[in-house]
Enzyme design. Sequence first.
Site, mmCIF file in Angstrom:
data_model
loop_
_atom_site.group_PDB
_atom_site.id
_atom_site.type_symbol
_atom_site.label_atom_id
_atom_site.label_comp_id
_atom_site.label_asym_id
_atom_site.label_seq_id
_atom_site.Cartn_x
_atom_site.Cartn_y
_atom_site.Cartn_z
ATOM 1 N N ASN A 4 -8.862 11.988 -20.340
ATOM 2 C CA ASN A 4 -10.220 10.246 -20.187
ATOM 3 C C ASN A 4 -9.254 9.077 -20.843
ATOM 4 O O ASN A 4 -9.464 9.450 -22.813
ATOM 5 C CB ASN A 4 -11.883 10.771 -20.726
ATOM 6 N N ASP A 11 0.953 -1.638 -0.133
ATOM 7 C CA ASP A 11 0.095 0.181 0.108
ATOM 8 C C ASP A 11 0.918 1.678 0.214
ATOM 9 O O ASP A 11 1.827 1.711 0.788
ATOM 10 C CB ASP A 11 -0.914 -0.549 1.036
ATOM 11 N N ILE A 12 0.848 2.029 -0.781
ATOM 12 C CA ILE A 12 1.619 3.290 -0.926
ATOM 13 C C ILE A 12 1.589 4.057 0.022
ATOM 14 O O ILE A 12 2.407 5.342 0.751
ATOM 15 C CB ILE A 12 1.278 3.669 -2.116
ATOM 16 N N LEU A 23 1.299 6.184 -10.136
ATOM 17 C CA LEU A 23 0.149 5.317 -11.105
ATOM 18 C C LEU A 23 -1.400 5.115 -9.715
ATOM 19 O O LEU A 23 -2.189 5.900 -10.343
ATOM 20 C CB LEU A 23 -0.124 5.014 -12.197
ATOM 21 N N ALA A 24 -0.102 4.819 -8.982
ATOM 22 C CA ALA A 24 -2.012 4.244 -8.031
ATOM 23 C C ALA A 24 -2.807 5.323 -7.271
ATOM 24 O O ALA A 24 -2.306 6.222 -6.968
ATOM 25 C CB ALA A 24 -0.794 3.336 -6.940
ATOM 26 N N ARG A 30 -16.118 14.876 -23.161
ATOM 27 C CA ARG A 30 -14.164 14.916 -22.790
ATOM 28 C C ARG A 30 -13.613 14.774 -24.119
ATOM 29 O O ARG A 30 -13.969 13.786 -25.182
ATOM 30 C CB ARG A 30 -14.335 12.881 -22.108
ATOM 31 N N THR A 66 -5.641 7.986 -0.177
ATOM 32 C CA THR A 66 -4.592 7.321 -1.409
ATOM 33 C C THR A 66 -4.214 8.369 -2.220
ATOM 34 O O THR A 66 -2.870 8.334 -2.187
ATOM 35 C CB THR A 66 -5.263 6.269 -1.999
ATOM 36 N N THR A 119 -5.015 13.732 -14.191
ATOM 37 C CA THR A 119 -5.448 14.151 -14.371
ATOM 38 C C THR A 119 -5.417 15.304 -15.513
ATOM 39 O O THR A 119 -5.434 16.205 -14.217
ATOM 40 C CB THR A 119 -6.960 13.233 -13.914
ATOM 41 N N ASP A 120 -6.599 15.708 -16.833
ATOM 42 C CA ASP A 120 -7.376 16.633 -16.618
ATOM 43 C C ASP A 120 -8.453 17.666 -15.560
ATOM 44 O O ASP A 120 -8.156 18.860 -16.031
ATOM 45 C CB ASP A 120 -7.642 16.618 -18.269
ATOM 46 N N GLU A 121 -9.115 16.255 -14.715
ATOM 47 C CA GLU A 121 -9.531 17.127 -14.395
ATOM 48 C C GLU A 121 -9.328 17.655 -13.376
ATOM 49 O O GLU A 121 -10.182 18.168 -12.839
ATOM 50 C CB GLU A 121 -10.478 15.357 -13.773
ATOM 51 N N SER A 166 -8.624 15.725 -4.828
ATOM 52 C CA SER A 166 -7.284 15.099 -4.143
ATOM 53 C C SER A 166 -6.343 14.432 -5.264
ATOM 54 O O SER A 166 -5.261 14.572 -4.777
ATOM 55 C CB SER A 166 -7.945 13.453 -3.946
ATOM 56 N N LYS A 167 -6.369 14.521 -6.354
ATOM 57 C CA LYS A 167 -5.468 14.865 -7.699
ATOM 58 C C LYS A 167 -4.719 16.317 -7.011
ATOM 59 O O LYS A 167 -3.431 16.220 -8.003
ATOM 60 C CB LYS A 167 -5.730 14.810 -9.020
ATOM 61 N N TYR A 208 -12.520 13.047 -6.292
ATOM 62 C CA TYR A 208 -11.168 12.553 -6.972
ATOM 63 C C TYR A 208 -10.530 14.534 -7.557
ATOM 64 O O TYR A 208 -9.260 14.083 -7.317
ATOM 65 C CB TYR A 208 -12.561 12.150 -8.191
HETATM 66 N N1 LIG Z 1 -8.893 6.611 -16.102
HETATM 67 C C1 LIG Z 1 -8.411 7.662 -16.170
HETATM 68 O O1 LIG Z 1 -9.251 8.203 -17.771
HETATM 69 C C2 LIG Z 1 -7.338 8.781 -15.918
HETATM 70 C C3 LIG Z 1 -7.078 9.655 -17.307
HETATM 71 C C4 LIG Z 1 -6.015 10.768 -16.774
HETATM 72 C C5 LIG Z 1 -5.291 10.338 -15.493
HETATM 73 N N2 LIG Z 1 -5.837 8.833 -14.721
HETATM 74 C C6 LIG Z 1 -4.882 8.580 -13.831
HETATM 75 O O2 LIG Z 1 -3.691 7.441 -13.949
HETATM 76 C C7 LIG Z 1 -3.906 6.520 -12.798
HETATM 77 C C8 LIG Z 1 -4.050 5.567 -12.839
HETATM 78 O O3 LIG Z 1 -5.403 5.850 -13.691
HETATM 79 P P1 LIG Z 1 -6.262 3.979 -13.665
HETATM 80 O O4 LIG Z 1 -7.982 4.255 -14.835
HETATM 81 O O5 LIG Z 1 -5.215 3.599 -14.735
HETATM 82 O O6 LIG Z 1 -6.448 3.749 -12.506
HETATM 83 P P2 LIG Z 1 -7.223 2.329 -11.807
HETATM 84 O O7 LIG Z 1 -8.310 2.843 -9.747
HETATM 85 O O8 LIG Z 1 -7.928 1.301 -12.754
HETATM 86 O O9 LIG Z 1 -5.951 1.801 -11.267
HETATM 87 C C9 LIG Z 1 -5.604 1.982 -9.818
HETATM 88 C C10 LIG Z 1 -4.467 1.105 -9.055
HETATM 89 O O10 LIG Z 1 -4.134 1.919 -7.985
HETATM 90 C C11 LIG Z 1 -4.439 0.851 -6.733
HETATM 91 N N3 LIG Z 1 -4.351 1.145 -5.799
HETATM 92 C C12 LIG Z 1 -5.010 2.273 -5.442
HETATM 93 N N4 LIG Z 1 -4.961 2.206 -4.276
HETATM 94 C C13 LIG Z 1 -3.427 2.333 -3.988
HETATM 95 C C14 LIG Z 1 -3.284 1.685 -3.003
HETATM 96 N N5 LIG Z 1 -3.250 2.454 -1.396
HETATM 97 N N6 LIG Z 1 -2.002 1.857 -1.889
HETATM 98 C C15 LIG Z 1 -0.959 1.180 -3.623
HETATM 99 N N7 LIG Z 1 -1.729 0.722 -4.839
HETATM 100 C C16 LIG Z 1 -3.271 1.229 -4.724
HETATM 101 C C17 LIG Z 1 -5.474 -0.276 -7.577
HETATM 102 O O11 LIG Z 1 -5.426 -1.942 -6.524
HETATM 103 C C18 LIG Z 1 -5.436 -0.293 -9.265
HETATM 104 O O12 LIG Z 1 -4.443 -1.248 -9.679
HETATM 105 C C19 LIG Z 1 -4.994 7.297 -11.333
HETATM 106 O O13 LIG Z 1 -3.595 8.148 -10.909
HETATM 107 C C20 LIG Z 1 -6.080 8.344 -12.305
HETATM 108 O O14 LIG Z 1 -5.827 9.565 -11.687
HETATM 109 C C21 LIG Z 1 -6.322 8.701 -15.416
#
Ligand SMILES: NC(=O)c1ccc[n+]([C@@H]2O[C@H](COP(=O)([O-])OP(=O)(O)OC[C@H]3O[C@@H](n4cnc5c(N)ncnc54)[C@H](O)[C@@H]3O)[C@@H](O)[C@H]2O)c1
Length: 347
Positions: A184, A57-58, A79-80, A219, A98, A130-132, A158-159, A155
Amino acid sequence: MKLLVTGGAGFIGSAVVRLAVARGHHVVNLDALTYAACLENLAPVAQSPLYAFEQADIRDRAALTRIFATHQPDAVMHLAAESHVDRSIDGPGDFISTNVTGTYEMLEAARAYWVAQGRPESFRFHHISTDEVFGSLGATGQFLETTPYDPRSPYSASKAASDHLVQAWYHTYGLPVVMTNCSNNYGPYHFPEKLIPVVILNALAGKPLPIYGDGSNIRDWLYVEDHADALLLVVEKGALGRSYNIGGENERSNLDLVRRLCAILDELRPKASGSYADQITFVTDRPGHDARYAIDPTRIREELGWRPSVTVEEGLRRTVVWYLENEDWWRPLQTRRGVGQRLGVTV
Ligand SMILES: NC(=O)c1ccc[n+]([C@@H]2O[C@H](COP(=O)([O-])OP(=O)(O)OC[C@H]3O[C@@H](n4cnc5c(N)ncnc54)[C@H](O)[C@@H]3O)[C@@H](O)[C@H]2O)c1
């Protein structure tokens, strides 16, 4: 490079891990395996000598310290995160914990490791965001790297907080960071609580295709493998302390996107009668639903030479084909906590 990728069992993280291993990088995947994780996403690399997995866990500093000392990465790709806006409305606590505290723990563990290594300038802490964080656009305009932050959901707030921490660790401690903010993503292995997989799987099951509000929210869609390619470019070549916006220049309203998915399904898996679009159902809007996101990707294009390789038309088709061919992957995920339920309307 030896990359420490956090969240590598998620949607985007697993695309990064698969691509990085294919390009010959060593990858350590650090993931807590929450409800959103899927180790099956890593089947193509699981047996590779270039790949290692650490369940951690991070927010667990002792585990992070051990993992840095054991694997001695050249760079971190962080990325977590908790990533689903609707879940952040129902339960913001996990997002703060997280995304904010977890990023703080990652920064501190990375800083201690970097200092112990003699502060190599070649080290990188790449924060993926994220762009959000930029909020909601009107009918015109695009997000630049200099656009002021204006997050509106738990969300995105927090980002945004995590992005600020990363900048602070760069300016205050000199930690060599790079940052990216992406639009997205969509593509294979997308967890079946997000719009595109929900639409494909509900269509096939004969269920309603839920569209929030009137479907006019826009989006900017990027194929996940193009995002992974951009992220590897930034971690290798991005300028110290710099942030890069990543987008597909593929703006679509949610309604147009869903209609397009229905048209592809009508062609590839026709119904006995009628169109999948007949299943479209308008449902209560998400509270605080951002109207429009659009990325100006000029910086990453001009400074690093990146551009997306998959058009939205081609990417949506590939995605539909992938879901049609990979029921063994998505079927078990539909029983995970909250999947298939309407979340994020209780305020
Ligand atoms: N999905 C999108 O369209 C998008 C767009 C831009 C940015 N992002 C960013 O990219 C990153 C990945 O997004 P995603 O869609 O793959 O997310 P996701 O939810 O599919 O995956 C997140 C992963 O992080 C792990 N995780 C969550 N909490 C954790 C913790 N406390 N410790 C360790 N691991 C943990 C989860 O087990 C999971 O495998 C995120 O930071 C998100 O903000 C996503």
